[in-house]
Design a protein around this motif. Sequence first.
Motif, PDB file in Angstrom:
ATOM      1  N   LEU A 114       0.853  -1.192   0.000  1.00 56.42           N
ATOM      2  CA  LEU A 114       0.000   0.000   0.000  1.00 56.42           C
ATOM      3  C   LEU A 114       0.887   1.240   0.000  1.00 56.42           C
ATOM      4  O   LEU A 114       1.793   1.356   0.823  1.00 56.42           O
ATOM      5  N   GLN A 115       0.599   2.141  -0.925  1.00 55.66           N
ATOM      6  CA  GLN A 115       1.372   3.374  -1.037  1.00 55.66           C
ATOM      7  C   GLN A 115       0.415   4.555  -1.063  1.00 55.66           C
ATOM      8  O   GLN A 115      -0.570   4.545  -1.793  1.00 55.66           O
ATOM      9  N   VAL A 116       0.720   5.575  -0.269  1.00 48.59           N
ATOM     10  CA  VAL A 116      -0.111   6.775  -0.198  1.00 48.59           C
ATOM     11  C   VAL A 116       0.752   7.993  -0.475  1.00 48.59           C
ATOM     12  O   VAL A 116       1.904   8.057  -0.064  1.00 48.59           O
ATOM     13  N   ASP A 117       0.188   8.952  -1.181  1.00 53.06           N
ATOM     14  CA  ASP A 117       0.820  10.234  -1.439  1.00 53.06           C
ATOM     15  C   ASP A 117      -0.078  11.297  -0.819  1.00 53.06           C
ATOM     16  O   ASP A 117      -1.283  11.308  -1.069  1.00 53.06           O
ATOM     17  N   THR A 118       0.487  12.178   0.000  1.00 54.36           N
ATOM     18  CA  THR A 118      -0.302  13.187   0.693  1.00 54.36           C
ATOM     19  C   THR A 118       0.447  14.514   0.750  1.00 54.36           C
ATOM     20  O   THR A 118       1.673  14.546   0.738  1.00 54.36           O
ATOM     21  N   ASN A 119      -0.315  15.597   0.858  1.00 61.17           N
ATOM     22  CA  ASN A 119       0.302  16.912   1.022  1.00 61.17           C
ATOM     23  C   ASN A 119       0.458  17.275   2.503  1.00 61.17           C
ATOM     24  O   ASN A 119       0.943  18.348   2.826  1.00 61.17           O
ATOM     25  N   LEU A 120       0.037  16.394   3.393  1.00 64.16           N
ATOM     26  CA  LEU A 120       0.189  16.493   4.846  1.00 64.16           C
ATOM     27  C   LEU A 120      -0.670  17.552   5.525  1.00 64.16           C
ATOM     28  O   LEU A 120      -0.702  17.601   6.754  1.00 64.16           O
ATOM     29  N   ALA A 121      -1.344  18.403   4.796  1.00 66.44           N
ATOM     30  CA  ALA A 121      -2.065  19.515   5.414  1.00 66.44           C
ATOM     31  C   ALA A 121      -3.099  19.039   6.440  1.00 66.44           C
ATOM     32  O   ALA A 121      -3.343  19.733   7.426  1.00 66.44           O
ATOM     33  N   LEU A 122      -3.684  17.886   6.246  1.00 67.39           N
ATOM     34  CA  LEU A 122      -4.717  17.388   7.159  1.00 67.39           C
ATOM     35  C   LEU A 122      -4.200  16.311   8.110  1.00 67.39           C
ATOM     36  O   LEU A 122      -4.970  15.689   8.827  1.00 67.39           O
ATOM     37  N   LEU A 123      -2.892  16.123   8.126  1.00 61.63           N
ATOM     38  CA  LEU A 123      -2.306  15.082   8.961  1.00 61.63           C
ATOM     39  C   LEU A 123      -2.360  15.473  10.436  1.00 61.63           C
ATOM     40  O   LEU A 123      -2.070  16.606  10.804  1.00 61.63           O
ATOM     41  N   ASP A 124      -2.761  14.530  11.269  1.00 60.70           N
ATOM     42  CA  ASP A 124      -2.665  14.670  12.712  1.00 60.70           C
ATOM     43  C   ASP A 124      -2.038  13.378  13.237  1.00 60.70           C
ATOM     44  O   ASP A 124      -1.700  12.485  12.459  1.00 60.70           O
ATOM     45  N   GLU A 125      -1.864  13.265  14.553  1.00 56.15           N
ATOM     46  CA  GLU A 125      -1.191  12.087  15.100  1.00 56.15           C
ATOM     47  C   GLU A 125      -1.931  10.793  14.797  1.00 56.15           C
ATOM     48  O   GLU A 125      -1.320   9.776  14.477  1.00 56.15           O
ATOM     49  N   ALA A 126      -3.257  10.809  14.893  1.00 52.64           N
ATOM     50  CA  ALA A 126      -4.034   9.590  14.632  1.00 52.64           C
ATOM     51  C   ALA A 126      -3.889   9.146  13.173  1.00 52.64           C
ATOM     52  O   ALA A 126      -3.713   7.951  12.895  1.00 52.64           O
ATOM     53  N   LYS A 127      -3.948  10.092  12.246  1.00 47.32           N
ATOM     54  CA  LYS A 127      -3.791   9.749  10.830  1.00 47.32           C
ATOM     55  C   LYS A 127      -2.362   9.310  10.534  1.00 47.32           C
ATOM     56  O   LYS A 127      -2.140   8.383   9.749  1.00 47.32           O
ATOM     57  N   ALA A 128      -1.388   9.940  11.175  1.00 49.00           N
ATOM     58  CA  ALA A 128       0.005   9.539  10.996  1.00 49.00           C
ATOM     59  C   ALA A 128       0.209   8.108  11.480  1.00 49.00           C
ATOM     60  O   ALA A 128       0.898   7.314  10.830  1.00 49.00           O
ATOM     61  N   ASP A 129      -0.399   7.765  12.599  1.00 49.15           N
ATOM     62  CA  ASP A 129      -0.311   6.394  13.116  1.00 49.15           C
ATOM     63  C   ASP A 129      -0.944   5.404  12.152  1.00 49.15           C
ATOM     64  O   ASP A 129      -0.397   4.331  11.907  1.00 49.15           O
ATOM     65  N   ALA A 130      -2.100   5.754  11.592  1.00 54.06           N
ATOM     66  CA  ALA A 130      -2.785   4.871  10.638  1.00 54.06           C
ATOM     67  C   ALA A 130      -1.936   4.663   9.391  1.00 54.06           C
ATOM     68  O   ALA A 130      -1.821   3.544   8.887  1.00 54.06           O
ATOM     69  N   LEU A 131      -1.332   5.735   8.891  1.00 56.42           N
ATOM     70  CA  LEU A 131      -0.474   5.621   7.715  1.00 56.42           C
ATOM     71  C   LEU A 131       0.732   4.730   8.016  1.00 56.42           C
ATOM     72  O   LEU A 131       1.064   3.834   7.240  1.00 56.42           O
ATOM     73  N   ALA A 132       1.372   4.966   9.156  1.00 56.82           N
ATOM     74  CA  ALA A 132       2.553   4.189   9.518  1.00 56.82           C
ATOM     75  C   ALA A 132       2.216   2.717   9.729  1.00 56.82           C
ATOM     76  O   ALA A 132       2.994   1.835   9.367  1.00 56.82           O
ATOM     77  N   GLU A 133       1.054   2.453  10.294  1.00 59.87           N
ATOM     78  CA  GLU A 133       0.645   1.077  10.589  1.00 59.87           C
ATOM     79  C   GLU A 133       0.252   0.296   9.336  1.00 59.87           C
ATOM     80  O   GLU A 133       0.529  -0.894   9.229  1.00 59.87           O
ATOM     81  N   CYS A 134      -0.365   0.957   8.383  1.00 57.58           N
ATOM     82  CA  CYS A 134      -0.940   0.248   7.235  1.00 57.58           C
ATOM     83  C   CYS A 134      -0.138   0.353   5.947  1.00 57.58           C
ATOM     84  O   CYS A 134      -0.252  -0.524   5.090  1.00 57.58           O
TER      85      CYS A 134
END
Length: 169
Positions: A114-134
Amino acid sequence: MIGHLIPKSLLFAAEARFPALARRRIQKAMPQYVMLQTTSWCNARCTICPYPDTAKEISMGQMTDDLFDKVVDECAERGGVHRIWPFLMAEPLMDKKFPARLARLRAALPTVKLQVDTNLALLDEAKADALAECCDQILVSAHGTTKEEFEAISVGIVFEDFCQKLRLL
């Protein structure tokens, strides 16, 4: 495809005699790489992206849970998928369900990259954890190496905020 090289009648006769040929042809029908856009919205207006123009011409929306589940289930059942990009020409974090959808993809397809591309503007700790985990890969849209370059290209995103959110990864 092999059906173009030999007459279909011979192909089907060979598949009847050698079932592995039929299975291989069916498996090859599923793409190895899937881009799955769950939202068509973006929070930026980057000068290098067609989104600002296409958003005026095409209706924007969110993928339904039923359609998302159907695509994930089909990928899992049919196999053959090696990589999924759960985004296309939008910001995936605009999808409020994105962390849960990533978890669903990972649970249903544990070996698929799974690969995701993001501009990070909406990133928070919970979303960062989800991205790192998945995710196997997280690509960051960073257009420019200075504040001036970055903000001239990534219109709508503040450079200092971007740098702060980058630290969450």
